[in-house]
Design an enzyme around this catalytic site. Sequence first.
Site, PDB file in Angstrom:
ATOM      1  N   SER A 297     -51.552 -21.481  35.567  1.00 56.57           N
ATOM      2  CA  SER A 297     -51.685 -22.605  34.652  1.00 56.57           C
ATOM      3  C   SER A 297     -51.001 -23.828  35.246  1.00 56.57           C
ATOM      4  O   SER A 297     -50.171 -23.720  36.150  1.00 56.57           O
ATOM      5  CB  SER A 297     -51.074 -22.272  33.289  1.00 56.57           C
ATOM      6  OG  SER A 297     -49.666 -22.177  33.373  1.00 56.57           O
ATOM      7  N   ASP A 298     -51.346 -25.004  34.740  1.00 57.49           N
ATOM      8  CA  ASP A 298     -50.589 -26.195  35.100  1.00 57.49           C
ATOM      9  C   ASP A 298     -49.412 -26.328  34.145  1.00 57.49           C
ATOM     10  O   ASP A 298     -49.295 -25.600  33.154  1.00 57.49           O
ATOM     11  CB  ASP A 298     -51.491 -27.429  35.074  1.00 57.49           C
ATOM     12  CG  ASP A 298     -50.996 -28.531  36.008  1.00 57.49           C
ATOM     13  OD1 ASP A 298     -49.816 -28.494  36.405  1.00 57.49           O
ATOM     14  OD2 ASP A 298     -51.788 -29.428  36.345  1.00 57.49           O
ATOM     15  N   PHE A 299     -48.547 -27.271  34.414  1.00 58.90           N
ATOM     16  CA  PHE A 299     -47.230 -27.388  33.790  1.00 58.90           C
ATOM     17  C   PHE A 299     -47.320 -27.427  32.263  1.00 58.90           C
ATOM     18  O   PHE A 299     -47.771 -28.428  31.688  1.00 58.90           O
ATOM     19  CB  PHE A 299     -46.564 -28.661  34.319  1.00 58.90           C
ATOM     20  CG  PHE A 299     -45.086 -28.673  34.302  1.00 58.90           C
ATOM     21  CD1 PHE A 299     -44.355 -28.130  35.339  1.00 58.90           C
ATOM     22  CD2 PHE A 299     -44.400 -29.260  33.255  1.00 58.90           C
ATOM     23  CE1 PHE A 299     -42.966 -28.170  35.346  1.00 58.90           C
ATOM     24  CE2 PHE A 299     -43.018 -29.307  33.240  1.00 58.90           C
ATOM     25  CZ  PHE A 299     -42.291 -28.758  34.282  1.00 58.90           C
ATOM     26  N   THR A 300     -46.916 -26.346  31.596  1.00 62.28           N
ATOM     27  CA  THR A 300     -46.889 -26.176  30.128  1.00 62.28           C
ATOM     28  C   THR A 300     -48.255 -26.301  29.466  1.00 62.28           C
ATOM     29  O   THR A 300     -48.338 -26.461  28.251  1.00 62.28           O
ATOM     30  CB  THR A 300     -45.900 -27.158  29.447  1.00 62.28           C
ATOM     31  OG1 THR A 300     -46.419 -28.489  29.484  1.00 62.28           O
ATOM     32  CG2 THR A 300     -44.522 -27.120  30.094  1.00 62.28           C
TER      33      THR A 300
END
Length: 351
Positions: A297-300
């Site tokens: 996933s990307d950041f959060t």
Amino acid sequence: MTADPNLPYMNPDLPVNQRLADLMSRLTLEEKVGQMCQYLLPPDEPIRAAKAPDGPRQDTDDSTMRYSEASQRSVPDLIERGWIGSILSETDPERLNAAQERALRSRLGIPLLLATDAIHGVAMHPGATVFPAPIGLAATWDLALVERCAQATAREMCALNLHWTFSPNVDVLRDGRWGRSGECLGEDPHLVGQMGAAMIRGYQGNLSDADAHVLACAKHYIAGGEPPNGLNFCAMDLSERGLREVFLPPFDAAVQAGVATVMAAHNEVNGVPCHGNRYLLTEVLREELGFEGFVVSDFTDVSRLYTLHRVATSIKDADRQAVQAGIDMHMHGPGFFDELCELVREGALDE
């Protein structure tokens, strides 16, 4: 506690599949989920004594999401339990090595996967070689040069004991107002694909030399490079033809080049966020293109299925949707571990 060096999965002379089968048979549910979890190291103090920042996991769209102390577990303790699989955004060798030493003391001794954004050199580490931004590298039209830059970056990463770069960015840039334009390799799908493949070859080689090669990551999957008004995160309305003729070919080229990892995109496509989009992550990426690596996933952005896109009823439901869609590693932090274990025990996810 340290792992028994005589166990089959510890034997480098055995075939990889045999070692993996043996290791998987020994993993608890918590250790399996732990390998899906990526964390930041605690800031500003030695990892051997550091505690995770206080505060509950926030149900807000906050990229600085604070780490939970509800279970009174610190990041170093989680590493030593084998309940963290990866660390990101750290380039200090002393801190990286201390974290890795903790991981090797875990029950099964599974090393951490240490990652950073080395998109044009390991630019966050003082003294590293910083190459031109990707948009400048692409302007050379020189695939061999770009491959050599990636090779040099990989060697410097290995010197820091880093294993994985979040690069290349193979977004097709179709709106110059987009704030991430400098990370991209241009507006033409063919050029982007060829440049991205050259970078992957430079980073990864054949991955047989641990002192010179690292894992690459093709990002951001998919279609974030033509956002309305040039704003990051914006929804993308896209025809199937546009998807397949413009935005998908660079990822196809990356898969053909053997890219080890893919990162999902912030945006939604035709009303479905990329992080919860099984059609894109599983049916297209894995089943059509034949991708055999793992998706991070990307950041959060897993939490943003609830906080931003509003397609989930809670962050726990967002975790479920992301994993079912095809997300293999969560960037970053707490909450995901406990909730994913609960989802399996409740029967909402199959182990």
